[in-house]
Design a protein around this motif. Structure first.
Motif, PDB file in Angstrom:
ATOM      1  N   THR A 120      -0.728  -0.901 -64.673  1.00  0.00           N
ATOM      2  CA  THR A 120      -1.847   0.344 -65.738  1.00  0.00           C
ATOM      3  C   THR A 120      -2.381   0.299 -66.210  1.00  0.00           C
ATOM      4  O   THR A 120      -2.726  -0.510 -66.756  1.00  0.00           O
ATOM      5  N   TRP A 122      -6.088   2.805 -68.128  1.00  0.00           N
ATOM      6  CA  TRP A 122      -6.925   3.745 -67.907  1.00  0.00           C
ATOM      7  C   TRP A 122      -8.215   2.948 -68.609  1.00  0.00           C
ATOM      8  O   TRP A 122      -8.277   2.474 -69.159  1.00  0.00           O
ATOM      9  N   ASP A 180      -4.592   8.649 -61.896  1.00  0.00           N
ATOM     10  CA  ASP A 180      -4.326  10.303 -62.537  1.00  0.00           C
ATOM     11  C   ASP A 180      -5.668  10.333 -63.169  1.00  0.00           C
ATOM     12  O   ASP A 180      -6.605   9.389 -63.071  1.00  0.00           O
ATOM     13  N   LYS A 219      -7.288   6.961 -64.586  1.00  0.00           N
ATOM     14  CA  LYS A 219      -5.424   5.509 -64.182  1.00  0.00           C
ATOM     15  C   LYS A 219      -5.273   5.564 -63.267  1.00  0.00           C
ATOM     16  O   LYS A 219      -5.245   5.997 -62.042  1.00  0.00           O
TER      17      LYS A 219
END
Ligand code: FDA
Length: 500
Positions: A120, A122, A180, A219
């Motif tokens: 992942t 951000w 997200d 995200k």
């Protein structure tokens, strides 16, 4: 209720109470011009006729964004948000209607944090996608993210409207892989997946920029790619059979295995077939020679490299290095007009002959870039995300024309692109004629503000909105009514609130 104070100086004092003065630029102050023009891509909107912001705010923290939104609401100054400034119609930094507004420019919010183990990342909205790609490749050479081809595009606008590039057949849109978000809403509150509710999250993942607040960061789900990918670039002239190849390509390219994407750039008397294969040349050759022998691909056409190198190679050329994708000024800056279409039925060879013979020889003629769909981008249902162009789409067409200089130089290219778009009508999607929101086109329609209500009209918005979003436009408008009923975040093509 007390009437809001309209004084722009009160707005400035309000900002200055929460944001360091060096991050605020008022029109007429020494650095205002250079900050404003720093990411203007379309030189049409550098013109003195353009309605520019009164203030530019360059936040370095989410709190500054909250202050800007709260002050804007309190003092009746609208806020536009700019990430990479690539909007084709310049909506992130200019207004068609002369009204006081400020821009929140996210140029200083560009962090990329990658968790290679969790796959992942951000990323802050002000990063350009080249910075994201670079950050991912540093964490792992076999992770990637599916987004646009041009490394200077800003994350904020691009992910807001979908975002696709050479991995679209393998992994879909950028926004399909958003897990997200952090958004500053119209009340100045920070929302995320947990707090914002299903409709709001659905809307920010592809419902277009500006309408739903300021997305601070995203995200992302990172995706696996092999250590070696292969790029091919096959330019073909009309007298080398470009038209036959293009005619065949239309129904073939959307049916290739998902590891292969071959897009086409058509212009003048040429079609360039450009492919990315997620694997080695050895694996690509049997596939492409059996399915598309006419293209004539052989070992000498294979360029093997890492995925991140393919980004530099495809956009910046053979000699570009991976570090070049961090360059913020590498893309062409020109005067431009852009449009888009979707195709579900292949055009006949005769139609392609006409396009080459009649249209690509006219004064002001430009380029068609065609991205094949099928595989992963076509899997979600039409209403699963705001981006509705899924099942049955053979390919997307982007029409581009650009020129240098104001006034007369603009006339032929603008006429060309509008006339050509009219010519293409019988061959593309109908009712509505679909278009891609990230290829912003104000010819499709603009918002009208309802007299009395002071919000954008749903009826006027439907005209352009259903072209970008089909039936999803209504859900977007209902969501807008829930999260921004006074229509604070508004531009010429923002989603209008559908109030009960
Ligand atoms: P910009 O900052 O101009 O914003 C665009 C819109 O989003 C504006 O309405 C703005 O207000 C809003 N916005 C910006 N940041 C926001 C935020 N943080 N929160 C909420 N709203 C925000 N597309 C594609 O899919 N694939 C491609 O390969 C390319 N290639 C390409 C090349 C070049 C040279 C250009 C100029 C454009 C493209 N595009 C593209 C189109 C691109 O995806 C589109 O212009 C994006 O909206 C650009 O995002 P920016 O942040 O750069 O634009």
């Amino acid at each position: 209720a007390k009437k809001p104070n309209l004084s722009k100086n009160d707005f400035l004092s309000c900002l200055a109470a929460g944001i360091p003065a060096r991050q605020l630029y008022a029109k007429g102050s020494p650095s205002y011009g250079s900050v404003l023009t720093s990411t203007i891509r379309n030189l049409r909107y550098l013109s003195s006729k353009t309605c520019n912001p009164l203030y530019i705010v360059t936040p370095t923290d989410v709190k500054h964004i909250q202050v800007a939104v709260s002050c804007g609401r309190r003092h009746n100054v609208r806020i536009r948000v700019r990430s990479g400034g690539h909007d084709y119609e310049g909506l992130s930094y200019r207004s068609e209607i002369p009204e006081p507004f400020a821009i929140v420019d996210l140029v200083n919010m560009r962090n990329v944090t990658v968790d290679g183990k969790a796959r992942t990342a951000w990323v802050e909205s002000g990063a350009q996608i080249g910075e994201l790609y670079y950050g991912i490749s540093k964490a792992s050479p076999t992770l990637a993210f599916p987004a646009g081809v041009c490394p200077t595009i800003g994350v904020g606008g691009h992910f807001s409207g979908g975002g696709f590039g050479m991995l679209l057949r393998k992994f879909g849109l950028a926004s399909d892989n958003v897990l997200d978000v952090k958004v500053v809403d119209a009340n100045g509150k920070v929302q995320d997946r947990k707090s914002m509710g299903e409709d709001y999250l659905w809307a920010v993942r592809g419902g277009g920029g500006e309408s739903f607040g300021i997305v601070v960061s995203w995200k992302l789900r990172l995706l696996p790619v092999p250590a070696t990918v292969t790029v091919i670039q096959m330019p073909k002239m009309v007298n080398e059979g470009a038209v036959d190849l293009l005619t065949k390509w239309q129904s073939l390219a959307p049916t290739f295995p998902e590891d292969l994407m071959i897009r086409v750039m058509a212009q003048a008397q040429k079609a360039v077939f450009e492919g990315l294969y997620l694997g080695t040349c050895d694996a690509l050759l049997p596939l492409v020679t059996s399915r598309f022998p006419e293209l004539g691909v052989n070992r000498s056409h294979c360029n093997e490299m890492s995925w991140v190198q393919s980004i530099a190679f495809i956009h910046l050329g053979k000699n570009a290095t991976v570090k070049d994708i961090l360059n913020r000024t590498s893309s062409i800056r020109a005067f431009g007009k852009y449009k888009s279409d979707y195709v579900t039925q292949p055009l006949s060879k005769a139609t392609w002959d006409t396009i080459y013979k009649d249209w690509f020889s006219k004064p002001g003629s430009g380029i068609m870039i065609m991205d094949p769909y099928g595989a992963t981008i076509s899997k979600p249902g039409e209403a699963d995300t705001p981006f509705p162009h899924r099942k049955g789409m053979l390919y997307n067409i982007q029409y581009i024309t650009f020129w240098f200089g104001e006034g007369a130089p603009a006339e032929a290219p603008i006429k060309w692109i509008r006339d050509f778009y009219a010519f293409m009508e019988p061959y593309v999607t109908k009712n509505p004629r679909q278009a891609y929101v990230n290829y912003r086109d104000l010819d499709l329609g603009v918002n009208a503000v309802e007299a009395g209500a002071n919000v954008s009209s749903y009826k006027a918005g439907k005209v352009w909105g259903e072209k970008y979003f089909k039936g999803n436009f209504e859900r977007l408008a209902r969501t807008k009514a829930k999260v921004d009923p006074t229509d604070f975040f508004r531009n010429e093509q923002s989603i209008p609130p559908l109030l009960a």
